[in-house]
Enzyme design. Structure first.
Site, PDB file in Angstrom:
ATOM      1  N   TRP A 171      37.194 119.029  75.083  1.00  0.00           N
ATOM      2  CA  TRP A 171      36.106 119.594  75.897  1.00  0.00           C
ATOM      3  C   TRP A 171      34.731 119.188  75.370  1.00  0.00           C
ATOM      4  CZ3 TRP A 171      40.158 122.386  73.837  1.00  0.00           C
ATOM      5  CH2 TRP A 171      39.925 123.013  72.618  1.00  0.00           C
ATOM      6  N   ARG A 172      34.719 118.413  74.282  1.00  0.00           N
ATOM      7  CA  ARG A 172      33.422 117.960  73.779  1.00  0.00           C
ATOM      8  C   ARG A 172      33.075 116.559  74.255  1.00  0.00           C
ATOM      9  NH1 ARG A 172      34.046 120.445  67.655  1.00  0.00           N
ATOM     10  NH2 ARG A 172      33.344 122.525  68.229  1.00  0.00           N
ATOM     11  N   GLU A 176      35.959 127.371  77.565  1.00  0.00           N
ATOM     12  CA  GLU A 176      35.496 128.657  77.035  1.00  0.00           C
ATOM     13  C   GLU A 176      36.436 129.797  77.417  1.00  0.00           C
ATOM     14  OE1 GLU A 176      33.359 129.358  74.823  1.00  0.00           O
ATOM     15  OE2 GLU A 176      32.644 127.309  74.625  1.00  0.00           O
ATOM     16  N   THR A 216      42.269 132.782  71.619  1.00  0.00           N
ATOM     17  CA  THR A 216      43.324 131.786  71.433  1.00  0.00           C
ATOM     18  C   THR A 216      42.825 130.672  70.507  1.00  0.00           C
ATOM     19  OG1 THR A 216      43.924 132.264  73.726  1.00  0.00           O
ATOM     20  CG2 THR A 216      45.017 130.403  72.717  1.00  0.00           C
ATOM     21  N   LEU A 220      50.162 130.483  77.684  1.00  0.00           N
ATOM     22  CA  LEU A 220      48.879 130.622  76.970  1.00  0.00           C
ATOM     23  C   LEU A 220      48.492 132.100  76.767  1.00  0.00           C
ATOM     24  CD1 LEU A 220      46.717 128.788  75.780  1.00  0.00           C
ATOM     25  CD2 LEU A 220      45.562 128.755  77.974  1.00  0.00           C
ATOM     26  N   TYR A 222      29.096 136.671  76.161  1.00  0.00           N
ATOM     27  CA  TYR A 222      29.439 135.575  75.247  1.00  0.00           C
ATOM     28  C   TYR A 222      29.746 134.290  76.030  1.00  0.00           C
ATOM     29  CZ  TYR A 222      32.284 132.428  72.628  1.00  0.00           C
ATOM     30  OH  TYR A 222      32.771 131.270  72.089  1.00  0.00           O
ATOM     31  N   ASP A 247      30.238 134.676  68.533  1.00  0.00           N
ATOM     32  CA  ASP A 247      31.667 135.010  68.508  1.00  0.00           C
ATOM     33  C   ASP A 247      32.019 135.503  67.105  1.00  0.00           C
ATOM     34  OD1 ASP A 247      31.689 132.764  66.927  1.00  0.00           O
ATOM     35  OD2 ASP A 247      33.303 131.749  68.010  1.00  0.00           O
TER      36      ASP A 247
END
Ligand code: SF4
Length: 359
Positions: free
Chosen positions: A23-24, A36, A42, A79, A117, A135
C-alpha cells in the site's frame, strides 16, 4: 527539543528504513483506504496477502460498490473483524454515488465505520492534510519520548499524546511523518526490548534518559474474558456438506456460512436430544453423530469453544430454508469465517471425512 530537527531525523530515518509494503506504492486514496481498514487490529504480515487478493478482486471503488456483500465477505474471510468488510462495502457505495472520494479528514469521518484515526491516516497520506495520526505505536513512542504516565489504553494518556502529536507533525510531509512515527513504533520502539541504539531520536527521549523505557507506557489492566460454548454438527453426503447462512441479525458473524450450530446449549448425548435440535426431516439420517473434537476461537473478549460432531449419510433430505448442500470443493470460496474454517480443518482429519479436502 528542536522540532524541525526532530522532524528531519524522523523523515530521513523513514526514507532509509521503511518496509516495502504494497500500500506504499502510491498515494491512491482507494488503496490507502483499503489498507487502513485492513490494518485495524490486524498485523501487517497477516494483511499483505489479503490486501493483494482484495485489490485484484475489486481493483476500483466502483468494482467494490457493485459487488454483492456475500462476495466481499468471501474475499475478506479469514481476516476477521468482519464488520469492517461490511462497512467498507457500504462506504464504497456512498463514494460511488458521490462520484469522488472525500479529500479531508472531516468528510471521511462522515462515512460509516471511519473514526478519527482512520480519517486522519487517509487524509494525511493520500491528501497531505497536516493532521496527526495516533495509533498504539504512536502512543508508545510519544509516551516514552515525554515520559508520560498512564497505561497504554488510558483515555488520559491518549488525549495527551493527541495534543503532542499534533504539535510535532511535519507540515510539508504529514503523510510521511505519520507513517514514520508508526513505523518507528512498529519496528524500533517496540513494546518489549525497544532498540534504542537504532532510534533516530533517542537524544530527545526522556524515558531513555531516565532508564524507564521498559516501564513506559504502563501495562493496561486485563480485560475479563467470557467463555462461550457452541455445538456444531457437520453433515456430509458424498462430496456435499450441509451449510446454513446465519441471519443478518445474528449475534455472531451474521450472514456467514456455517455447519449446523447451537450456541450456549449443552452437547446432546441422546437420540431424543438430537431430535429436539435437528430440522424435522434430518433426524432420520442423523440419529448417531460422532464426536470429533473441539476447536477454540477468540472474538474480541470472548473465547468460543466449539464441540464438533459429524455424520456421513447416504440420504440427502431437502435442505431447509437458508440451508444448502454445497460441494466441499467450493467451500473455500464461500464466506466462511475462521471460527468455522477451524471446524472444517479439524474434521477432514477424521476417517469419516478423509476423502475430502478443505483449504
Ligand atoms: Fe523509543 Fe528508545 Fe527511541 Fe525512546 S529512544 S523513542 S524508547 S526507541
Amino acid at each position: 527539543m528542536n522540532k524541525s530537527t526532530f522532524q528531519k531525523k524522523i523523515l530521513v530515518w523513514y526514507q532509509k528504513n521503511k518496509r516495502p509494503l504494497p500500500w506504499r506504492l502510491n498515494q491512491d486514496p482507494y488503496r490507502v483506504w483499503i489498507s487502513e481498514i485492513m490494518l485495524q487490529q490486524t498485523q501487517v504480515q497477516t494483511v499483505i496477502p489479503y490486501y493483494e487478493k482484495f485489490l485484484n478482486r475489486f481493483p476500483t471503488v466502483l468494482a467494490l460498490a457493485q459487488a454483492k456483500e456475500e462476495d466481499v465477505l468471501a474475499c475478506w474471510a479469514g481476516l476477521g473483524y468482519y464488520r469492517r468488510a461490511r462497512q467498507l462495502h457500504v462506504c464504497a457505495k456512498n463514494i460511488a454515488n458521490q462520484n469522488s472520494f472525500p479529500n479531508n479528514a472531516k468528510d471521511w469521518q462522515q462515512l460509516p465505520g471511519i473514526g478519527p484515526y482512520t480519517a486522519s491516516a487517509i487524509a494525511s497520506i493520500a491528501y497531505n492534510e497536516p493532521i496527526a495520526v495516533v495509533d498504539g505505536n504512536v502512543i508508545r513512542v510519544i509516551a516514552r519520548l515525554y515520559a508520560l504516565t498512564g497505561h497504554a489504553k488510558s483515555p488520559a494518556l491518549k488525549s495527551s499524546v493527541d495534543t503532542i502529536a499534533q504539535t510535532l507533525i511535519a507540515p510539508k510531509q504529514p503523510g510521511d511523518f505519520n507513517q514514520a512515527m508508526m513505523e518507528l513504533g512498529a519496528t524500533v520502539c517496540t513494546p518489549q526490548s525497544p532498540q534504542c541504539h537504532l532510534c533516530p531520536v533517542h537524544q530527545y527521549c526522556s524515558a531513555y534518559q531516565q532508564g524507564k523505557v521498559e516501564t513506559i507506557p504502563a501495562v493496561p489492566p486485563k480485560k475479563k474474558i467470557q467463555q462461550i460454548h457452541r455445538t456444531v454438527l457437520v453433515i456430509l453426503n458424498k462430496q456435499k456438506v450441509l451449510i446454513q447462512q446465519r441471519p443478518a441479525d445474528a449475534k455472531w458473524l451474521p450472514q456467514f456460512y456455517t455447519p449446523l450450530e447451537w450456541w450456549n446449549t449443552a452437547n446432546p448425548d441422546t437420540a431424543k436430544q438430537w431430535q429436539d435440535l435437528l430440522p424435522p426431516n434430518f433426524f432420520k439420517i442423523c440419529k448417531t453423530p460422532v464426536f470429533m473434537g473441539k476447536t477454540k476461537h477468540t472474538i474480541t473478549d470472548h473465547h468460543i469453544t466449539s464441540s464438533i460432531f459429524g455424520i456421513a449419510t447416504t440420504h440427502k433430505p431437502k435442505a431447509p430454508k437458508n440451508h444448502q448442500w454445497t460441494e466441499w470443493d467450493s467451500l473455500a470460496q464461500k464466506a466462511i469465517a475462521n471460527l468455522d474454517r477451524k471446524v472444517f480443518q479439524l474434521i477432514i482429519k477424521h476417517p469419516l471425512f478423509n476423502s475430502i479436502a478443505f483449504k
